[in-house]
Design a protein around this motif. Structure first.
Motif, PDB file in Angstrom:
ATOM      1  N   GLY A 228       0.800  -1.217   0.000  1.00 58.83           N
ATOM      2  CA  GLY A 228       0.000   0.000   0.000  1.00 58.83           C
ATOM      3  C   GLY A 228       0.832   1.266   0.000  1.00 58.83           C
ATOM      4  O   GLY A 228       2.000   1.272   0.385  1.00 58.83           O
ATOM      5  N   GLY A 229       0.207   2.342  -0.455  1.00 59.76           N
ATOM      6  CA  GLY A 229       0.887   3.632  -0.517  1.00 59.76           C
ATOM      7  C   GLY A 229       1.585   3.833  -1.848  1.00 59.76           C
ATOM      8  O   GLY A 229       1.814   2.879  -2.611  1.00 59.76           O
ATOM      9  N   THR A 230       1.926   5.097  -2.125  1.00 60.94           N
ATOM     10  CA  THR A 230       2.604   5.437  -3.381  1.00 60.94           C
ATOM     11  C   THR A 230       3.731   6.426  -3.106  1.00 60.94           C
ATOM     12  O   THR A 230       3.752   7.105  -2.075  1.00 60.94           O
ATOM     13  CB  THR A 230       1.636   6.071  -4.403  1.00 60.94           C
ATOM     14  OG1 THR A 230       1.078   7.274  -3.856  1.00 60.94           O
ATOM     15  CG2 THR A 230       0.528   5.102  -4.795  1.00 60.94           C
ATOM     16  N   VAL A 231       4.642   6.511  -4.051  1.00 61.15           N
ATOM     17  CA  VAL A 231       5.724   7.489  -4.020  1.00 61.15           C
ATOM     18  C   VAL A 231       6.150   7.747  -5.462  1.00 61.15           C
ATOM     19  O   VAL A 231       6.045   6.855  -6.314  1.00 61.15           O
ATOM     20  CB  VAL A 231       6.916   6.987  -3.165  1.00 61.15           C
ATOM     21  CG1 VAL A 231       7.564   5.749  -3.794  1.00 61.15           C
ATOM     22  CG2 VAL A 231       7.952   8.093  -2.965  1.00 61.15           C
TER      23      VAL A 231
ATOM     24  N   ALA B 144       5.446  11.002  -1.172  1.00 60.27           N
ATOM     25  CA  ALA B 144       5.120   9.698  -0.578  1.00 60.27           C
ATOM     26  C   ALA B 144       3.851   9.809   0.264  1.00 60.27           C
ATOM     27  O   ALA B 144       3.646  10.801   0.967  1.00 60.27           O
ATOM     28  CB  ALA B 144       6.271   9.207   0.291  1.00 60.27           C
ATOM     29  N   THR B 145       3.012   8.801   0.184  1.00 66.92           N
ATOM     30  CA  THR B 145       1.780   8.782   0.979  1.00 66.92           C
ATOM     31  C   THR B 145       1.964   8.025   2.292  1.00 66.92           C
ATOM     32  O   THR B 145       1.074   8.037   3.140  1.00 66.92           O
ATOM     33  CB  THR B 145       0.635   8.138   0.180  1.00 66.92           C
ATOM     34  OG1 THR B 145       1.002   6.800  -0.184  1.00 66.92           O
ATOM     35  CG2 THR B 145       0.351   8.947  -1.084  1.00 66.92           C
ATOM     36  N   ARG B 146       3.099   7.374   2.429  1.00 68.47           N
ATOM     37  CA  ARG B 146       3.437   6.702   3.693  1.00 68.47           C
ATOM     38  C   ARG B 146       4.950   6.641   3.799  1.00 68.47           C
ATOM     39  O   ARG B 146       5.668   6.992   2.853  1.00 68.47           O
ATOM     40  CB  ARG B 146       2.845   5.298   3.740  1.00 68.47           C
ATOM     41  CG  ARG B 146       3.457   4.291   2.773  1.00 68.47           C
ATOM     42  CD  ARG B 146       2.990   2.884   3.114  1.00 68.47           C
ATOM     43  NE  ARG B 146       3.454   1.876   2.192  1.00 68.47           N
ATOM     44  CZ  ARG B 146       4.630   1.250   2.277  1.00 68.47           C
ATOM     45  NH1 ARG B 146       5.501   1.567   3.227  1.00 68.47           N
ATOM     46  NH2 ARG B 146       4.948   0.304   1.401  1.00 68.47           N
TER      47      ARG B 146
ATOM     48  N   VAL C 140       8.509   5.387   3.394  1.00 64.57           N
ATOM     49  CA  VAL C 140       9.073   4.484   2.385  1.00 64.57           C
ATOM     50  C   VAL C 140      10.510   4.147   2.766  1.00 64.57           C
ATOM     51  O   VAL C 140      11.386   5.020   2.758  1.00 64.57           O
ATOM     52  CB  VAL C 140       9.047   5.135   0.985  1.00 64.57           C
ATOM     53  CG1 VAL C 140       9.627   4.188  -0.060  1.00 64.57           C
ATOM     54  CG2 VAL C 140       7.635   5.563   0.612  1.00 64.57           C
TER      55      VAL C 140
ATOM     56  N   PRO D 200       6.254  10.698   4.724  1.00 66.57           N
ATOM     57  CA  PRO D 200       5.172  11.219   3.878  1.00 66.57           C
ATOM     58  C   PRO D 200       5.277  12.739   3.709  1.00 66.57           C
ATOM     59  O   PRO D 200       5.572  13.460   4.660  1.00 66.57           O
ATOM     60  CB  PRO D 200       3.904  10.841   4.655  1.00 66.57           C
ATOM     61  CG  PRO D 200       4.303   9.695   5.505  1.00 66.57           C
ATOM     62  CD  PRO D 200       5.737   9.925   5.863  1.00 66.57           C
TER      63      PRO D 200
END
Length: 202
Positions: free
Chosen positions: A90-93, A125-127, A129, A163
Motif C-alpha cells: 500500500g501507498g505510493t511514491v 510519498a503517501t506513507r 518508504v 510522507p
C-alpha cells in the motif's frame, strides 16, 4: 590577313556578340513571365491534412502523463522520467531517475567498463518508504546485474522517506558501456519500475 579582313572579322564577332546578348536578354525576360504564368495557373492547395482514418484507435487523454508502476504492472520508461510507484503493502511514491553521468568523454581510448553515476529523486510519498540500496540495481545488455552504492563525499540517501517530504541523492557503479536499465524493487520484492539508459563514453 589584310587590315580590311581583320576589321570585317572583328565586326562579325561583334555582331554575333550583340545578337547573342539580344537573345539572352529576350530569354531573361520571357522565362520569368512564363514561370509567373505557370504559378498563377497552379491550383490552390489547402493547408490541411484532413481527418484521421476512422479505423485508428482514439488516443486517451494524458497519454504522455506520468507512468504508474506496480508489482503486477511494472513501469518501463526512459531516464529523466518520473514514475508513480504503487508500493507493495500500500501507498505510493514518485521516483525520478536521471543519468548516467560518466567520466572521460572524448578521450582517444575508451574502456569497455566505466564509472556511472545516477541522480534519484523521491517525493510525494503517501506513507513512510524504506530506502535500501540493495533494492536498486542496474542491468546491462548482456544480462549482467550491478549493485549500486552511494557516491563517496556526497549526501547519503536517507534510510526512510517520510510522507510529504522529498529527497535527492546520487548512486554509482562501474558497468559495461552500452544499453542498460536501472531497476527498483522496494522491499526486495519484485521490480516495480525500470528506467532505460545508454552508457556512452565517446
Amino acid at each position: 590577313m589584310t587590315p580590311s579582313e581583320d576589321t570585317a572579322r572583328s565586326r562579325g564577332r561583334l555582331a554575333r556578340r550583340v545578337g547573342l546578348r539580344a537573345v539572352a536578354g529576350t530569354v531573361a525576360i520571357l522565362v520569368p513571365l512564363a514561370l509567373a504564368g505557370c504559378s498563377q495557373a497552379a491550383p490552390k492547395v489547402e493547408d490541411t491534412y484532413g481527418g484521421l482514418p476512422s479505423y485508428l484507435p482514439t488516443a486517451k487523454a494524458g497519454t504522455d502523463g506520468e507512468l504508474v508502476g506496480s508489482v503486477t504492472h511494472p513501469a518501463l520508461t526512459s531516464e529523466g522520467d518520473t514514475v508513480k510507484v504503487a508500493l507493495p503493502g500500500g501507498g505510493t511514491v514518485r521516483m525520478t531517475v536521471t543519468g548516467p553521468v560518466v567520466p572521460g568523454e572524448g578521450l582517444p581510448e575508451q574502456a569497455d567498463i566505466t564509472t556511472c553515476t545516477w541522480m534519484l529523486k523521491l517525493d510525494d510519498a503517501t506513507r513512510a518508504v524504506p530506502i535500501r540500496l540493495s533494492d536498486l540495481t542496474t542491468l546491462d545488455q548482456l544480462g549482467n546485474v550491478y549493485r549500486l552504492n552511494a557516491v563517496p563525499g556526497e549526501k547519503a540517501p536517507p534510510t526512510e522517506l517520510q510522507p510529504g517530504s522529498s529527497t535527492t541523492f546520487e548512486l554509482r557503479t562501474n558497468m559495461k558501456v552500452g544499453e542498460g536499465l536501472l531497476r527498483w524493487a522496494p522491499g526486495g520484492s519484485r521490480i516495480v519500475a525500470s528506467w532505460d539508459f545508454e552508457v556512452e563514453n565517446d
